[in-house]
Motif scaffolding. Sequence first.
Motif: not given
Length: 513
Positions: A349-368
């Motif tokens: 919950e804290a992680a989500v609250r810490a950012t405004e507009a979250v792109n929930h599409q994909a989990i970051p990996q590699g290049p991200d």
Amino acid sequence: MYNSLTRSRERFIALAPPNVGMYVCGPTVYGDPHLGHARTALAFDIVFRYLRVLGYSVRYVRNITDVGHLEDETAETGEDKILKRARLERVEPMEVVHRYTLSYHDGIRLMNCLPPSIEPTASGHIIEQIQVVERIIAAGLAYEQDGSVYFDLEKYVSSSGTAGSPYGKLSGKVFEDLLSNTRATAGSGDKRSGLDFALWKRAEPSHIMRWPSPWGEGFPGWHLECTTMSTKYLGKTFDIHGGGLDLQFPHHEAEIAQNHGAFGADPARYWLHSNMLTVKGQKMAKSLGNFITLEQMYSGESPALEQPYHPMVMRFFMLQSHYRSTVDFSNEALKAAERGYHRLMAAVEAAVRATEAVNHQAIPQGPDLEEVRQEGAHGTAVADQIEACWAAMSEDFHTPRTIAALFELGRLVQRPEHRDAPGVVRDAAARGMTGFTRQVLGLQPAAAGSAGAAGGEAGGSALETVMEMVLRLRREARERRDFATADAIRDQLAEAGIRLEDRKDGTTGWTES
RNA sequence: GGCGCCGUACCCAAGUGGUAAGGGAGAGGACUGCAAAUCCUUCAUUCGCCGGUUCGAAUCCGGCCGGCGCCUCCA
């Protein structure tokens, strides 16, 4: 993933990417679902979820056994489990099947296990099963005796065509040892050898679950349904076959033999087995009388339990140990898991609250993640933990290590400096936390909301509306410095099972446990 | 009897030859009207015991002790 066939960890290579076929042995629906059912369902729910996150298109087939599973399979003297239950409860066999199928579904749905793609039943595939028996007879690996058909294991073992797939290769058993050691060798009716198993059984007059067949009225043998249905929906050879460790022998060994007999091929390339579960150090067994059903777990109504445990707490608890290890249930361990689970959810919950507009599409990996690492020490630390989650899950679905990394990530996210971190870092952290916790591990908040300065999200149950109101009254009391009223509200809500948390920003969060 | 697994801190639990993850509990501190939560610090010189291999072992080998599973219905 660890392949029971080779007893080693192997890189997974799909037969026909991006498609993956997975067959898992489901329950025999003759009694209330228990913790053991949940563990197996959960283990393969994780496999299903993770493969999907990796981009595979998975066809997940999990059967329901509703006929043919005998009380004493080897001696073949036992009564059909379903029939016995029906007789005891004085209802139709299909009522037994229906009732326990529903309670199985309810029990594991509460744990947030995704439904399989196909859930076939043995009784719905009688014709197909008869056809498989005919193929095995045609291959010369089965014989008929008095209206029953048995698999001829001795012949299978000596047949050169199956040399690459010796009986016992999955379970590490040696056919000759089995012959001389098995109790079943003695007096087992129509069978030529004690190790032979039934493909089709003649129905005695009292046996009401019966179907016509070329060999007279009868019913299919237990092992046959999995061979039949896995082949029908996934092909004669598919990617992954799963089940509880206790099914490795003889059930899965029989499946391999049948598949060779009927289709001349190994059924699956990877065999995965989930380990057993113990209660206070001992295996759950009918004979020990220490079964805990899912309903008891959720309600706390069992002599072995000191309190009820939320399905999500149980899920978290089970995921804290690896699926191939035994896991022991004790109140102490479950209570520790309960606290840990709430802590992890708070971090998400804290992680989500810490950012405004979250792109929930994909989990970051590699290049991200490389991009995130550009943002200094904090960004690197965040990227490292997300990387650790990927690595752990790719190592035989290592959920305990994934959870460990999520706790580390959670701590990073709740540090004051995180609020000042660049958007890419906060966004990646939120996506990593929610992605691994919810999508991969399937962990969801029990029931929670937030009321205060910010309006809150769309939707809203009656409870949420009421909480909104109560928390507003309490906030007003606090502003008047009427702490007696504010604390009374908090205490009474706690008694009702709702925990309050006054945050630094003036808002108040609540969790129902 | 055959096959196999396990023994890591007070509890649960990772650890894939290079110097012991994580969670819970405990202790100290910061923050807070209080509480909770959160953050920081701390908490196994040691991995059932005894040998061996190695520069180096919780990890490999052998033996012993203790617990468990499958071989029989179980997920």
